[in-house]
Design a protein around this motif. Structure first.
Motif, PDB file in Angstrom:
ATOM      1  N   ASP A  97       0.816  -1.382   0.091  1.00 60.96           N
ATOM      2  CA  ASP A  97      -0.213  -0.111  -0.712  1.00 60.96           C
ATOM      3  C   ASP A  97       0.831   1.602  -0.143  1.00 60.96           C
ATOM      4  O   ASP A  97      -0.066   2.418  -0.252  1.00 60.96           O
ATOM      5  CB  ASP A  97      -1.017   0.465   1.268  1.00 60.96           C
ATOM      6  CG  ASP A  97      -2.037  -0.838   0.974  1.00 60.96           C
ATOM      7  OD1 ASP A  97      -2.112  -1.461  -0.255  1.00 60.96           O
ATOM      8  OD2 ASP A  97      -2.732  -1.559   2.249  1.00 60.96           O
ATOM      9  N   GLU A 129       0.954   4.186  -2.697  1.00 59.19           N
ATOM     10  CA  GLU A 129       1.201   5.488  -2.792  1.00 59.19           C
ATOM     11  C   GLU A 129       2.084   6.148  -2.947  1.00 59.19           C
ATOM     12  O   GLU A 129       1.928   7.122  -3.651  1.00 59.19           O
ATOM     13  CB  GLU A 129       0.912   6.115  -0.636  1.00 59.19           C
ATOM     14  CG  GLU A 129       0.327   7.074  -0.553  1.00 59.19           C
ATOM     15  CD  GLU A 129       0.571   7.528   1.048  1.00 59.19           C
ATOM     16  OE1 GLU A 129       0.530   7.795   1.601  1.00 59.19           O
ATOM     17  OE2 GLU A 129       0.346   6.370   1.227  1.00 59.19           O
ATOM     18  N   THR A 135       1.254   9.316  -5.682  1.00 61.40           N
ATOM     19  CA  THR A 135       1.848  11.592  -5.879  1.00 61.40           C
ATOM     20  C   THR A 135       2.679  11.297  -6.683  1.00 61.40           C
ATOM     21  O   THR A 135       2.553  12.149  -7.110  1.00 61.40           O
ATOM     22  CB  THR A 135       2.689  10.899  -3.790  1.00 61.40           C
ATOM     23  OG1 THR A 135       2.062  10.662  -3.191  1.00 61.40           O
ATOM     24  CG2 THR A 135       3.326  12.293  -4.077  1.00 61.40           C
TER      25      THR A 135
END
Length: 393
Positions: free
Chosen positions: A117, A121, A125
């Motif tokens: 995860d 992320e 980004t």
């Protein structure tokens, strides 16, 4: 005796009447001939002390020295800020606009145990920062490997790790210099460098050219501007205003809709005749169909190169458009032979990854970046300052 008296009286009367009649006839004849009886002379009154003499002019106010019209003073030319000073500001501007990206990346990488995860992320980004899918995948894969092998945990070490990967993807080895030196032309004589600037309306193209002229003047170059965007009425006026502030002349047409190639040719010819260092030519910012765009830019290029070869074709892109700007970049890259990119409004977005994406898309470097609204807010692109700005201090 009485009879003779009456005869004398009658003769006298006849003579008197005849004299009177003769005088009237003579006067009548003189009037018909344009004459007039002379008026009896009139004695002139002595001049009064309060009255002016017959030959004197009326009294006047005391003579006032006429004001000498001041010669028109040319407005003092502005002194552009040295380019070196702009490089110092580059990092600060990018830090203020791009630090959210760096902060999020560092926050993820500094976690004790990076799960899938966390890597997702990190990838999200980078994609939101407009780095692009390909470069994002490369960065994430390189970071995975290095974190696993090196076991990086310290915040400073994590920052340095991320910095090195971002710097590698921005590619500091690309030649980002502008070709603005005089050089030998086809006939062996020296000719000016010719910079053609392309891009769609709304990217700040004409303003960028004005700011570019200030960069060149700050570096000691002599410049001529060519207003070949003849389809937008205000473009030539805007360019002329920018140039006049730093003593740079603008070659333009007297009428809207004139042949852009003819204006570009006149600008290059003037630059060559006057021995200037650089001629910068503005072009229409219309994103037409590819065939129309190719015809127009092709004609401009053919006509210009009769006087001097092109040394730069700069594509101006708005950094805030993100991935949408890549479509424009692709079309102009195929048509115009772009040699460098100018990214405007980079201070207005945290999505600085567009630098990476557009370089990958076109295979040409970002050479200049716009960092604000000020006249000297155009700076040469510095990869290290850019990455440090993204990561923040």
């Amino acid at each position: 005796m009485d009879l003779w008296l009456w005869i004398v009286i009658a003769v006298v009367l006849v003579a008197v009447v005849a004299g009177l009649v003769g005088n009237r006839v003579g006067a009548s004849r003189r009037r018909r001939a344009g004459g007039a009886p002379a008026a009896p002379p009139v004695a002139e009154a002595p001049p009064s002390p309060e009255s002016p003499s017959p030959t004197a002019t009326a009294p006047q106010a005391p003579a006032v020295e006429p004001e000498v019209a001041e010669a028109e003073v040319a407005p003092e030319l502005e002194r552009p800020e040295p380019v070196a000073g702009r490089l110092v500001r580059l990092r600060g501007r990018l830090a203020r606009s791009g630090s959210p990206l760096g902060a999020r990346l560092l926050a993820v990488l500094s976690r004790d145990h990076l799960t899938e995860d966390d890597w997702d992320e990190l990838e999200e980004t980078l994609l939101l920062a407009d780095v692009g899918a390909g470069p994002t995948g490369e960065i994430v894969e390189a970071l995975r490997t290095r974190v696993r092998v090196e076991g990086v945990k310290d915040a400073a070490a994590v920052r340095e790790l991320l910095r090195s990967e971002l710097l590698a993807i921005v590619d500091p080895t690309l030649d980002r210099s502008l070709a603005t030196e005089r050089h030998p032309g086809p006939d062996g004589s020296e000719v000016p460098a010719v910079v053609l600037v392309v891009g769609v309306n709304g990217t700040g193209k004409t303003t960028t050219i004005g700011k570019l002229s200030r960069v060149l003047v700050a570096e000691g170059r002599s410049v001529v501007l060519g207003a070949a965007d003849t389809f937008r009425a205000a473009a030539a006026d805007q360019l002329e205003t920018w140039g006049s502030r730093v003593g740079v002349p603008t070659v333009r047409s007297d009428r809207d809709g004139a042949d852009p190639a003819a204006v570009a040719f006149d600008a290059v010819r003037r630059g060559r005749t006057e021995g200037v260092d650089v001629v910068v030519v503005d072009t229409a910012g219309r994103l037409q169909n590819k065939a129309g765009l190719m015809d127009e830019l092709g004609k401009i290029t053919r006509v210009i190169t009769k006087e001097a070869p092109l040394t730069e074709v700069l594509l101006v892109l708005d950094a805030t458009t993100g991935q949408n700007g890549l479509t424009q970049a692709r079309v102009f890259g195929e048509v115009a032979g772009v040699t460098g990119i100018v990214l405007t409004k980079l201070d207005g977005t945290a999505r600085g990854g567009i630098v990476v994406a557009v370089q990958r898309e076109l295979g040409v470097p970002v050479k200049l970046v716009g960092l604000g609204e000020g006249p000297d807010d155009l700076a040469p692109f510095d990869p290290e300052a850019f990455v440090d700005g993204l990561l923040g201090d």
